[in-house]
Design a protein around this motif. Structure first.
Motif, short mmCIF file in Angstrom:
data_model
loop_
_atom_site.label_atom_id
_atom_site.label_comp_id
_atom_site.label_asym_id
_atom_site.label_seq_id
_atom_site.Cartn_x
_atom_site.Cartn_y
_atom_site.Cartn_z
N HIS A 1 0.85 -1.19 0.00
CA HIS A 1 0.00 0.00 0.00
C HIS A 1 0.88 1.24 0.00
O HIS A 1 2.07 1.19 0.28
N PHE A 2 0.24 2.37 -0.25
CA PHE A 2 0.88 3.67 -0.15
C PHE A 2 0.10 4.51 0.84
O PHE A 2 -1.12 4.37 0.97
N VAL A 3 0.80 5.35 1.57
CA VAL A 3 0.18 6.12 2.64
C VAL A 3 -0.40 7.41 2.09
O VAL A 3 0.29 8.19 1.43
N ALA A 4 -1.68 7.63 2.35
CA ALA A 4 -2.34 8.90 2.04
C ALA A 4 -3.07 9.35 3.29
O ALA A 4 -3.26 8.57 4.23
N HIS B 1 -2.47 0.50 -5.58
CA HIS B 1 -2.50 0.83 -7.01
C HIS B 1 -2.15 2.28 -7.30
O HIS B 1 -2.48 2.79 -8.37
N GLY B 2 -1.46 2.94 -6.38
CA GLY B 2 -0.97 4.29 -6.62
C GLY B 2 0.53 4.30 -6.78
O GLY B 2 1.19 3.25 -6.79
N PHE C 1 -7.19 3.25 10.74
CA PHE C 1 -6.85 3.65 9.37
C PHE C 1 -7.88 3.03 8.43
O PHE C 1 -8.59 2.09 8.79
N TRP C 2 -7.94 3.57 7.25
CA TRP C 2 -8.83 3.03 6.21
C TRP C 2 -7.99 2.41 5.10
O TRP C 2 -6.78 2.63 5.01
N ARG C 3 -8.65 1.63 4.23
CA ARG C 3 -8.01 1.04 3.05
C ARG C 3 -8.79 1.48 1.82
O ARG C 3 -10.01 1.69 1.88
N ALA C 4 -8.07 1.58 0.71
CA ALA C 4 -8.73 2.06 -0.51
C ALA C 4 -7.99 1.58 -1.75
O ALA C 4 -6.81 1.23 -1.70
N ASP C 5 -8.71 1.59 -2.88
CA ASP C 5 -8.14 1.33 -4.20
C ASP C 5 -8.17 2.61 -5.01
O ASP C 5 -9.12 3.41 -4.90
#
Length: 455
Positions: free
Chosen positions: A35-38, A49-50, A69-73
């Motif tokens: 993942h990448f941190v936003a 996918h970032g 924290f949340w997760r996202a695509d």
């Protein structure tokens, strides 16, 4: 930076619909796990996918007001990195998949990133874990493996598939029960795709495992039937598979493998030896991984004089004996090799693979228990634990056995760095480390380290 596309909603920072919430965020650094941190309004979001530096629209896939924290695509790229490339696999491309109405398949989460940048990002993860968990400030490099002209495709000798409710071959979306139908697996060896399993009616099967040895020997298809599946149904599926393919049924919970046709094992080749690997038994999945890792391990130990004729060595978490055979070659008949593996079936494979090597002792059992029951001293050790790592108790036992060197093979940067911290506390040092990109287009990597007592 270049702009990819802009939706008619690009002026809205937040949007809700029936299937989830979408936000616009700036993508930050990579984190362990792909993942990448936003951040959004102070909340950490792990985005898949970032690429760092991009502005993207994301879709929340795991959220809650009480979540840390949340997760996202990523569903749309608004400002793209120069390292973004077209994804090689339509089903794993997140923006395209969500436009078609569902999540992407897992297993190729970095496929939208140019390979050199993928390796640089993996090196960042390894360095960050070493600093945070082991207190080591060390720049690392992740090395390419095999043919650099293959685009990082066609390397998997093993693949695991789910089955859709309609009985078609599929794969799971990340952290989801959703099964996406598949009609190819670009990361797999051609032999896996040539089976054309997506053409079969797999009704009654819960899971399919495929092993196609890189040496071209007979492949094996493992079918995990549902509890209500009849023998007649199982044999109907068997009749759809090519005659030159071995087929077996297996029960993941019990670890049982039952022959349906041909063999219940495959024959692998590495470092000048033949290896029998039964059913789901562990074997490195990249076609070039076995030789790459054996060369790295023996290079470290032999180069430092820790592995030579007459030495007493051990191979812990030994699997089917990949490193055991190489160690036996090095120490010769005047030396000794203790090979320890916990899984009974895999340990039986090791016993067959090392049959006739009188200097090798194969022991099945938990590493910590075997070391406690059979205390002895070693000149050097090879440690290749599962993803969870060795752990504090095993590390203490290893240091107490007094080896002059340990070659640590790891598939997880976090558990590797944690264990290095334990070694450091016990007076050991990291002498050298190499990292290999044995899983292109995924966040995984393999590490081989040489550990020495500080004195």
């Amino acid at each position: 930076m270049t702009s990819h596309s802009t939706s008619p909603h690009a002026d809205q920072s937040t949007r809700h619909d029936a299937t989830g919430t979408e936000l616009i965020v700036d993508v930050g650094p990579i984190a362990h796990g792909g993942h990448f941190v936003a951040r959004h309004e102070g909340r950490v979001i792990f985005v898949r996918h970032g690429i760092p530096g991009e502005k993207v629209r994301i879709r929340l896939t795991d959220s809650g007001e009480s979540s840390r924290f949340w997760r996202a695509d990523v569903v749309e790229v608004l400002d793209a990195s120069t390292d973004r490339v077209p994804h090689f696999w339509k089903l794993a491309d997140s923006p395209g998949s969500w436009r078609r109405g569902g999540p992407p398949v897992g297993g190729a989460e970095l496929g939208h990133i140019a390979l050199p940048r993928q390796r640089a990002l993996k090196a960042e993860v390894l360095s960050e874990q070493l600093k945070r968990l082991a207190g080591l400030d060390l720049a690392t490099e992740v090395e390419a493996v095999g043919n650099n002209d293959d685009g990082g495709l066609g390397w998997r000798t093993r693949a695991s598939f789910a089955v859709t409710p309609k009985g078609r071959l599929g794969m799971h979306a990340h952290r989801s029960d959703t099964v996406v139908p598949v009609k190819d697996m670009p990361l797999a060896l051609p032999g896996i795709n040539e089976l054309r399993l997506w053409e079969l009616d797999l009704t009654g099967i819960a899971r399919v495992e495929v092993a196609v040895p890189a040496n071209g020997t007979r492949p094996l298809v493992l079918l995990a039937p549902e509890e209500t599946t009849s023998p007649k149904r199982l044999h109907s599926i068997l009749s759809q598979l090519p005659q030159d393919v071995s087929v077996a049924s297996f029960d993941p919970a019990k670890g049982q493998v039952l022959q349906l046709r041909g063999r219940t094992w495959v024959q692998e080749t590495a470092a000048g030896h033949e290896y029998r690997v039964t059913g789901e038994g562990f074997w490195q999945i990249h076609k070039d991984a076995p030789d790459t890792l054996v060369n790295a391990v023996t290079g470290y130990l032999s180069g430092g004089g820790y592995l030579q004729a007459g030495a007493a060595v051990a191979d812990l978490y030994a699997g089917a004996g990949l490193f055991t055979a190489a160690l036996a070659d090095a120490v010769g008949v005047t030396g000794s090799v203790l090979s320890v593996e916990g899984a009974p079936g895999t340990s039986r494979d090791a016993r067959k693979n090392l049959h006739g090597e009188t200097q090798v002792e194969i022991v099945q059992g938990r590493v910590e228990r075997v070391l406690h029951q059979r205390p002895r001293s070693f000149d050097s050790l090879v440690l290749d634990p599962p993803r969870a790592g060795a752990g504090k108790a095993v590390v203490k036992q290893l240091m107490a056995s007094g080896p002059r060197a340990i070659a640590y093979v790891s598939c997880d940067p976090a558990s590797f760095a944690r264990d290095l911290g334990y070694f450091h506390q016990g007076g050991w040092k990291l002498e050298a480390v190499r990292a290999f990109d044995l899983y292109p287009h995924t966040h995984h990597l393999e590490t081989v380290a040489l550990l020495l007592p500080a004195n």
